[in-house]
Design an enzyme around this catalytic site. Structure first.
Site, PDB file in Angstrom:
ATOM      1  N   CYS A   1      17.713  14.635  33.806  1.00  0.00           N
ATOM      2  CA  CYS A   1      16.850  14.385  32.653  1.00  0.00           C
ATOM      3  C   CYS A   1      16.142  13.064  32.915  1.00  0.00           C
ATOM      4  CB  CYS A   1      17.724  14.284  31.408  1.00  0.00           C
ATOM      5  SG  CYS A   1      16.836  13.757  29.935  1.00  0.00           S
TER       6      CYS A   1
ATOM      7  N   CYS B   1       9.317  15.504  33.164  1.00  0.00           N
ATOM      8  CA  CYS B   1      10.397  15.933  32.267  1.00  0.00           C
ATOM      9  C   CYS B   1      10.919  17.234  32.857  1.00  0.00           C
ATOM     10  CB  CYS B   1       9.875  16.160  30.858  1.00  0.00           C
ATOM     11  SG  CYS B   1      11.050  17.059  29.806  1.00  0.00           S
TER      12      CYS B   1
HETATM   13  N1  DGL Z   1      14.597  17.176  29.943  1.00  0.00           N
HETATM   14  C1  DGL Z   1      14.467  15.848  29.537  1.00  0.00           C
HETATM   15  C2  DGL Z   1      13.662  14.983  30.488  1.00  0.00           C
HETATM   16  O1  DGL Z   1      13.584  15.255  31.664  1.00  0.00           O
HETATM   17  C3  DGL Z   1      14.245  15.462  28.104  1.00  0.00           C
HETATM   18  C4  DGL Z   1      13.824  16.446  27.068  1.00  0.00           C
HETATM   19  C5  DGL Z   1      14.095  15.909  25.662  1.00  0.00           C
HETATM   20  O2  DGL Z   1      15.252  16.061  25.235  1.00  0.00           O
HETATM   21  O3  DGL Z   1      13.209  15.317  25.036  1.00  0.00           O
HETATM   22  O4  DGL Z   1      13.124  13.976  30.092  1.00  0.00           O
END
Ligand code: DGL
Length: 282
Positions: A91, A203
């Site tokens: 993430c 993301c």
């Molecule tokens: N998948 C996550 C990222 O790479 C974050 C998504 C979220 O929870 O806002 O930032």
């Protein structure tokens, strides 16, 4: 059978106690699945635990303090339940905000996922690259630092795509191809008008829409992600940790809240994992 109660978790723990090294992967939702899938395909005999922090979702619109607090608690919960040997924070938001705090708190190796600004800048002839990420990642000081270190001579055009994160987490499995294209269209229009020749998917949730981004941006824009680079890094770390007493073949997926719409079953089937239900983490 899905492990939605403590009995199933004892069974899981018994199974897991036989095999090392164990990799635990954390994201706020389905974003990290393409990463764990890459690793699982490259090294199928292993123990892979995936935690989607659906109770904490979305991370990207929260304050830095609450992201740090939440991520520390989720990693603590994984340590308690599975005693992993290595963590992948799949993430970008959690990595740019909380990686330093995690390394300070836990004496375990952590691999993070951060926006692939460096390879995008290296390949940009126009010296103009795009970055789409969560609201928190686009403004974080870690991202500023990445840009000034690796893309100082580029214009970096940023777009906060929090709605798109929600779309992937909540609607993707029910969406058809035209819904998916409509979901990425505003961001693609923005980046085409801005004249970028590389777009960083900053993301992990957007990885599920990579094909649609590429289709709307066309061949003149290269869509850049970090899956291969991060996957290779994790494989090297797993090799360093060795095979342990016995190599298992486990790819379990957990959420931190009930999967109301059953989409985790669908995602698990798509990525070759086994959805085991709710891991109760406080
Ligand atoms: N998948 C996550 C990222 O790479 C974050 C998504 C979220 O929870 O806002 O930032």
């Amino acid at each position: 059978m899905h492990g939605t109660n403590s009995t199933s978790f004892s069974a899981d723990s018994a199974l897991l106690s036989l095999s090392r090294p164990r990799l635990a992967v954390l994201d706020s939702g389905v974003g990290g699945l393409p990463y764990i899938h890459w690793i699982f395909r490259a090294r199928p005999a292993g123990v892979y635990i995936y935690l989607a922090d659906t109770a904490g979702f979305p991370y990207g619109s929260k304050t830095e303090e609450s992201i740090i607090d939440m991520v520390i608690r989720r990693v603590g919960c994984l340590v308690q339940n599975f005693d992993p040997d290595i963590f992948l924070i799949a993430c970008n938001t959690a990595s740019v905000v909380a990686l330093a705090a995690l390394r300070e708190r836990f004496s375990k190796p952590f691999v993070g996922v951060v926006p692939a600004v460096k390879p995008a800048a290296q390949q940009s002839a126009a010296r103009r690259i795009g970055l789409i990420a969560t609201s928190e990642t686009v403004v974080s000081s870690y991202t500023e630092n990445l840009i000034s270190t690796f893309a100082a001579d580029c214009d970096v055009v940023r777009f906060a795509g929090q709605d798109l994160v929600d779309f992937v987490e909540n609607d993707l499995t029910r969406a058809d191809e035209s819904d998916r294209l409509e979901a990425v269209r505003p961001a693609c229009d923005f980046f085409r008008n801005a004249g970028v020749d590389n777009l960083v998917l900053g993301c992990t949730h957007y990885l599920h829409l990579q094909k649609e981004f590429q289709a709307l941006l066309g061949p003149e824009v290269r869509v850049v992600d970090s899956v291969d680079g991060v996957g290779r890094q994790v494989l090297l770390r797993l090799e360093d940790l060795g095979q342990g007493e016995q190599s298992g073949k486990v790819f379990n997926i957990y959420t931190t809240s009930p999967d109301e719409g059953s989409s985790y079953q669908d995602f698990a089937a798509l990525y070759g994992g086994d959805y085991r239900g709710v891991l109760s983490c406080s």
